[in-house]
Design a protein around this motif. Structure first.
Motif, PDB file in Angstrom:
ATOM      1  N   THR A  32      37.735  93.243  73.253  1.00 41.84           N
ATOM      2  CA  THR A  32      38.836  92.780  72.411  1.00 41.84           C
ATOM      3  C   THR A  32      38.786  91.264  72.258  1.00 41.84           C
ATOM      4  O   THR A  32      38.308  90.550  73.148  1.00 41.84           O
ATOM      5  CB  THR A  32      40.199  93.157  73.022  1.00 41.84           C
ATOM      6  N   LEU A  33      39.310  90.775  71.140  1.00 44.93           N
ATOM      7  CA  LEU A  33      39.353  89.328  70.924  1.00 44.93           C
ATOM      8  C   LEU A  33      40.248  88.663  71.968  1.00 44.93           C
ATOM      9  O   LEU A  33      39.892  87.615  72.521  1.00 44.93           O
ATOM     10  CB  LEU A  33      39.852  89.023  69.514  1.00 44.93           C
ATOM     11  N   VAL A  34      41.390  89.281  72.270  1.00 47.70           N
ATOM     12  CA  VAL A  34      42.287  88.694  73.278  1.00 47.70           C
ATOM     13  C   VAL A  34      41.616  88.673  74.649  1.00 47.70           C
ATOM     14  O   VAL A  34      41.728  87.702  75.400  1.00 47.70           O
ATOM     15  CB  VAL A  34      43.625  89.458  73.315  1.00 47.70           C
ATOM     16  N   GLY A  35      40.904  89.734  74.984  1.00 51.66           N
ATOM     17  CA  GLY A  35      40.176  89.731  76.243  1.00 51.66           C
ATOM     18  C   GLY A  35      39.149  88.631  76.291  1.00 51.66           C
ATOM     19  O   GLY A  35      38.939  87.992  77.336  1.00 51.66           O
ATOM     20  N   ASN A  36      38.514  88.355  75.156  1.00 48.38           N
ATOM     21  CA  ASN A  36      37.505  87.308  75.067  1.00 48.38           C
ATOM     22  C   ASN A  36      38.113  85.936  75.384  1.00 48.38           C
ATOM     23  O   ASN A  36      37.556  85.165  76.183  1.00 48.38           O
ATOM     24  CB  ASN A  36      36.893  87.319  73.672  1.00 48.38           C
ATOM     25  N   ILE A  37      39.264  85.642  74.800  1.00 49.65           N
ATOM     26  CA  ILE A  37      39.851  84.318  75.060  1.00 49.65           C
ATOM     27  C   ILE A  37      40.512  84.259  76.431  1.00 49.65           C
ATOM     28  O   ILE A  37      40.655  83.177  76.992  1.00 49.65           O
ATOM     29  CB  ILE A  37      40.846  83.900  73.952  1.00 49.65           C
ATOM     30  N   CYS A  38      40.908  85.406  76.982  1.00 53.21           N
ATOM     31  CA  CYS A  38      41.483  85.397  78.339  1.00 53.21           C
ATOM     32  C   CYS A  38      40.389  85.217  79.394  1.00 53.21           C
ATOM     33  O   CYS A  38      40.651  84.681  80.465  1.00 53.21           O
ATOM     34  CB  CYS A  38      42.264  86.677  78.598  1.00 53.21           C
ATOM     35  N   SER A  39      39.177  85.671  79.095  1.00 49.09           N
ATOM     36  CA  SER A  39      38.080  85.471  80.045  1.00 49.09           C
ATOM     37  C   SER A  39      37.724  83.988  80.127  1.00 49.09           C
ATOM     38  O   SER A  39      37.327  83.493  81.177  1.00 49.09           O
ATOM     39  CB  SER A  39      36.852  86.272  79.621  1.00 49.09           C
ATOM     40  N   ALA A  40      37.881  83.283  78.991  1.00 45.61           N
ATOM     41  CA  ALA A  40      37.666  81.824  78.941  1.00 45.61           C
ATOM     42  C   ALA A  40      36.292  81.392  79.435  1.00 45.61           C
ATOM     43  O   ALA A  40      36.158  80.304  79.995  1.00 45.61           O
ATOM     44  CB  ALA A  40      38.763  81.084  79.705  1.00 45.61           C
ATOM     45  N   VAL A  41      35.294  82.229  79.239  1.00 43.58           N
ATOM     46  CA  VAL A  41      33.942  81.790  79.579  1.00 43.58           C
ATOM     47  C   VAL A  41      33.527  80.736  78.550  1.00 43.58           C
ATOM     48  O   VAL A  41      33.870  80.831  77.365  1.00 43.58           O
ATOM     49  CB  VAL A  41      32.946  82.972  79.589  1.00 43.58           C
ATOM     50  N   PRO A  42      32.812  79.704  78.953  1.00 48.22           N
ATOM     51  CA  PRO A  42      32.522  78.594  78.028  1.00 48.22           C
ATOM     52  C   PRO A  42      31.721  78.996  76.793  1.00 48.22           C
ATOM     53  O   PRO A  42      31.722  78.264  75.806  1.00 48.22           O
ATOM     54  CB  PRO A  42      31.720  77.622  78.908  1.00 48.22           C
ATOM     55  N   CYS A  43      31.000  80.132  76.832  1.00 48.32           N
ATOM     56  CA  CYS A  43      30.139  80.502  75.715  1.00 48.32           C
ATOM     57  C   CYS A  43      30.768  81.536  74.781  1.00 48.32           C
ATOM     58  O   CYS A  43      30.064  82.139  73.976  1.00 48.32           O
ATOM     59  CB  CYS A  43      28.805  81.031  76.235  1.00 48.32           C
ATOM     60  N   MET A  44      32.066  81.734  74.833  1.00 50.10           N
ATOM     61  CA  MET A  44      32.688  82.789  74.016  1.00 50.10           C
ATOM     62  C   MET A  44      32.512  82.496  72.518  1.00 50.10           C
ATOM     63  O   MET A  44      32.605  81.349  72.071  1.00 50.10           O
ATOM     64  CB  MET A  44      34.163  82.919  74.363  1.00 50.10           C
ATOM     65  N   ASP A  45      32.257  83.559  71.757  1.00 53.91           N
ATOM     66  CA  ASP A  45      32.009  83.401  70.328  1.00 53.91           C
ATOM     67  C   ASP A  45      33.282  83.256  69.503  1.00 53.91           C
ATOM     68  O   ASP A  45      33.255  82.664  68.423  1.00 53.91           O
ATOM     69  CB  ASP A  45      31.214  84.606  69.808  1.00 53.91           C
ATOM     70  N   SER A  46      34.384  83.813  69.977  1.00 49.87           N
ATOM     71  CA  SER A  46      35.578  83.839  69.130  1.00 49.87           C
ATOM     72  C   SER A  46      36.320  82.505  69.087  1.00 49.87           C
ATOM     73  O   SER A  46      37.086  82.242  68.160  1.00 49.87           O
ATOM     74  CB  SER A  46      36.547  84.925  69.623  1.00 49.87           C
ATOM     75  N   ALA A  47      36.100  81.650  70.090  1.00 50.82           N
ATOM     76  CA  ALA A  47      36.917  80.439  70.206  1.00 50.82           C
ATOM     77  C   ALA A  47      36.781  79.468  69.030  1.00 50.82           C
ATOM     78  O   ALA A  47      37.803  78.957  68.543  1.00 50.82           O
ATOM     79  CB  ALA A  47      36.599  79.728  71.515  1.00 50.82           C
ATOM     80  N   PRO A  48      35.560  79.153  68.542  1.00 56.95           N
ATOM     81  CA  PRO A  48      35.486  78.180  67.444  1.00 56.95           C
ATOM     82  C   PRO A  48      36.316  78.581  66.220  1.00 56.95           C
ATOM     83  O   PRO A  48      36.980  77.724  65.611  1.00 56.95           O
ATOM     84  CB  PRO A  48      33.982  78.138  67.120  1.00 56.95           C
ATOM     85  N   ALA A  49      36.282  79.852  65.859  1.00 58.10           N
ATOM     86  CA  ALA A  49      37.066  80.290  64.701  1.00 58.10           C
ATOM     87  C   ALA A  49      38.555  80.097  64.950  1.00 58.10           C
ATOM     88  O   ALA A  49      39.283  79.568  64.096  1.00 58.10           O
ATOM     89  CB  ALA A  49      36.773  81.756  64.396  1.00 58.10           C
ATOM     90  N   LEU A  50      39.033  80.508  66.118  1.00 58.12           N
ATOM     91  CA  LEU A  50      40.463  80.375  66.411  1.00 58.12           C
ATOM     92  C   LEU A  50      40.880  78.914  66.466  1.00 58.12           C
ATOM     93  O   LEU A  50      41.985  78.556  66.042  1.00 58.12           O
ATOM     94  CB  LEU A  50      40.776  81.084  67.734  1.00 58.12           C
ATOM     95  N   LEU A  51      40.005  78.060  66.993  1.00 55.47           N
ATOM     96  CA  LEU A  51      40.309  76.623  67.019  1.00 55.47           C
ATOM     97  C   LEU A  51      40.385  76.053  65.600  1.00 55.47           C
ATOM     98  O   LEU A  51      41.272  75.261  65.272  1.00 55.47           O
ATOM     99  CB  LEU A  51      39.243  75.881  67.828  1.00 55.47           C
ATOM    100  N   CYS A  52      39.455  76.449  64.753  1.00 52.78           N
ATOM    101  CA  CYS A  52      39.448  75.928  63.374  1.00 52.78           C
ATOM    102  C   CYS A  52      40.650  76.399  62.572  1.00 52.78           C
ATOM    103  O   CYS A  52      41.162  75.670  61.713  1.00 52.78           O
ATOM    104  CB  CYS A  52      38.156  76.346  62.675  1.00 52.78           C
ATOM    105  N   TYR A  53      41.116  77.619  62.839  1.00 48.02           N
ATOM    106  CA  TYR A  53      42.269  78.148  62.099  1.00 48.02           C
ATOM    107  C   TYR A  53      43.611  77.746  62.739  1.00 48.02           C
ATOM    108  O   TYR A  53      44.670  78.151  62.256  1.00 48.02           O
ATOM    109  CB  TYR A  53      42.202  79.672  62.035  1.00 48.02           C
ATOM    110  N   ASP A  54      43.572  77.004  63.858  1.00 45.34           N
ATOM    111  CA  ASP A  54      44.810  76.632  64.574  1.00 45.34           C
ATOM    112  C   ASP A  54      45.612  77.876  64.962  1.00 45.34           C
ATOM    113  O   ASP A  54      46.834  77.966  64.701  1.00 45.34           O
ATOM    114  CB  ASP A  54      45.683  75.691  63.725  1.00 45.34           C
ATOM    115  N   ALA A  55      44.963  78.814  65.603  1.00 39.28           N
ATOM    116  CA  ALA A  55      45.616  80.059  66.010  1.00 39.28           C
ATOM    117  C   ALA A  55      46.673  79.816  67.090  1.00 39.28           C
ATOM    118  O   ALA A  55      46.655  78.796  67.777  1.00 39.28           O
ATOM    119  CB  ALA A  55      44.566  81.042  66.529  1.00 39.28           C
ATOM    120  N   ILE A  56      47.588  80.760  67.202  1.00 41.00           N
ATOM    121  CA  ILE A  56      48.648  80.714  68.210  1.00 41.00           C
ATOM    122  C   ILE A  56      48.522  81.952  69.108  1.00 41.00           C
ATOM    123  O   ILE A  56      48.410  83.081  68.616  1.00 41.00           O
ATOM    124  CB  ILE A  56      50.052  80.717  67.557  1.00 41.00           C
ATOM    125  N   VAL A  57      48.559  81.737  70.418  1.00 38.75           N
ATOM    126  CA  VAL A  57      48.495  82.834  71.383  1.00 38.75           C
ATOM    127  C   VAL A  57      49.923  83.179  71.827  1.00 38.75           C
ATOM    128  O   VAL A  57      50.689  82.286  72.202  1.00 38.75           O
ATOM    129  CB  VAL A  57      47.650  82.442  72.613  1.00 38.75           C
TER     130      VAL A  57
END
Length: 297
Positions: A112-137
Motif C-alpha cells: 500500500t502507498l500508506v504502508g510505503n510512507i510509514c516504512s520511511a525507508v530512504p529509497c521509497m518510490d512514492s515519496a517524491p510524487a507526494l512531496l511534489c504534490y504537497d500531500a497531506i497525511v
C-alpha cells in the motif's frame, strides 16, 4: 525463512476498534496492511513487535476518493489500485509513474502507498510524487485527528511523525490548480524488482513553478528547494539548465553502499534531472512521451 518470534495477533473490523487497540498496545504493536515490509522485517529480526494489528478487515480504510480538486488515498489502497485508475493516470501522472516503479506486480498487488510512507525507508518510490504534490497525511487516535504535511512527515530513516497510538487513515493529494506535467525517474541496477539507487520526481506547472524531489540519495526523501527557487518563473534554456544541474550536489547527500558509490549517485542524479526536465517540458507541450527509462529503472 519462517517467523520465529511470538506475538499476539489482532484483526479488528472497524476504525474504532483499531484505535482502541492502538491506545491499549502503543509502541508494542505493529500495524499490518500489505505486509510487504513488516513481514520481511519480522523474519529478519529487524522488528519484534509483541502484537500485530491486521487492518485488512477495516472497511473505512479502503479505496480511492477522487474529487474535482483533490484525491484521497485510503490506507488500504495498493499500488495496483493506483495503477488501475485512469483518473490518476490522466491527472496525477507523476504519482502514477512512481507507483509503476515499485518493485514487481506481485508486490504492487499487496503493498500500500500508506504502508510505503510509514516504512520511511530512504529509497521509497512514492515519496517524491507526494512531496511534489504537497500531500497531506491524515491520522486518527483516541485523542483526535491530525493532518500532517508530507514535508513534515519524514523525520529520519524508518522514522515518521506518526505517534505510537495513531493510525494513518489515508493521504490527500491536491490537484495542481494549473495545467501541469510531471515524471518519475528511477535508477536501479537491473530491470525488475530492485530498490532505487536514486529516484527523482519532477512536477512543472504552466505558471512556471517547479517541484523537484529526490529519494534514495539522503537519509530521507527531500524537495530540492534551491533548484526550485532558481527555476521559478523562468523558461528553461541551456544556461539555466547548467546552473540548475550544478545545484544538484548541494541538494542531495548520497552515501556509498553495496548498490552504488556516492560519486556515481551524484553524477546520475544530474543526468536524471536533465532528462526529466526535458520530458516534462515535452509533455507540457502536448507530446506523448513514455515513461523515462534509465538503466534498471
Amino acid at each position: 525463512m519462517s517467523i520465529t518470534n511470538d506475538f499476539e495477533y489482532y484483526c479488528p473490523s472497524s476504525l474504532d476498534e483499531t484505535v482502541k487497540l492502538l491506545e491499549q498496545l502503543g509502541e508494542q504493536a505493529a500495524l499490518l496492511a500489505g505486509g510487504t515490509d513488516l513481514i520481511v522485517n519480522i523474519k529478519d529480526d529487524l522488528e519484534s513487535p509483541s502484537a500485530v494489528i491486521d487492518i485488512k478487515r477495516v472497511s473505512e480504510l479502503r479505496g480511492l476518493d477522487i474529487d474535482k480538486d483533490k484525491l484521497f488515498i485510503g490506507a488500504k489502497t495498493t499500488f495496483t489500485d493506483i495503477l488501475d485508475s485512469s483518473v490518476i493516470k490522466d491527472n496525477y501522472l507523476l504519482l502514477w509513474e512512481s507507483a509503476r516503479a515499485v518493485a514487481s506486480v506481485g508486490i504492487r498487488n499487496r503493498a500500500t502507498l500508506v504502508g510505503n510512507i510509514c516504512s520511511a525507508v530512504p529509497c521509497m518510490d512514492s515519496a517524491p510524487a507526494l512531496l511534489c504534490y504537497d500531500a497531506i497525511v491524515h491520522t486518527v487516535s483516541k485523542t483526535g485527528k491530525r493532518d500532517i504535511p508530507i514535508n513534515d512527515w519524514f523525520i529520519a530513516p524508518r522514522k515518521t511523525a506518526r505517534k505510537a497510538d495513531e493510525l494513518v487513515v489515508g493521504v490527500t493529494v491536491p490537484l495542481p490548480s494549473q495545467k501541469n506535467s510531471g515524471c518519475y525517474i528511477k535508477l536501479g541496477r537491473y530491470g525488475g524488482e530492485d530498490l532505487a539507487q536514486a529516484g527523482l520526481g519532477i512536477l512543472i506547472r504552466a505558471d512556471l513553478e517547479y517541484r523537484i524531489a529526490f529519494t534514495a540519495v539522503g537519509p530521507i526523501p527531500i524537495r530540492a528547494q534551491k533548484i526550485e527557487e532558481l527555476l521559478k518563473g523562468k523558461e528553461i534554456d541551456q544556461d539555466l539548465l547548467k546552473q540548475a544541474k550544478e545545484l544538484v550536489a548541494e541538494e542531495i547527500s548520497p552515501i556509498t553502499d553495496i548498490r552504488s558509490t556516492r560519486e556515481y549517485r551524484e553524477h546520475i542524479c544530474r543526468v536524471m534531472f536533465e532528462r526529466g526536465l526535458i520530458v516534462c517540458q515535452q509533455r507540457m507541450n502536448g507530446e506523448i512521451i513514455n515513461t523515462v527509462r534509465i538503466l534498471g529503472g
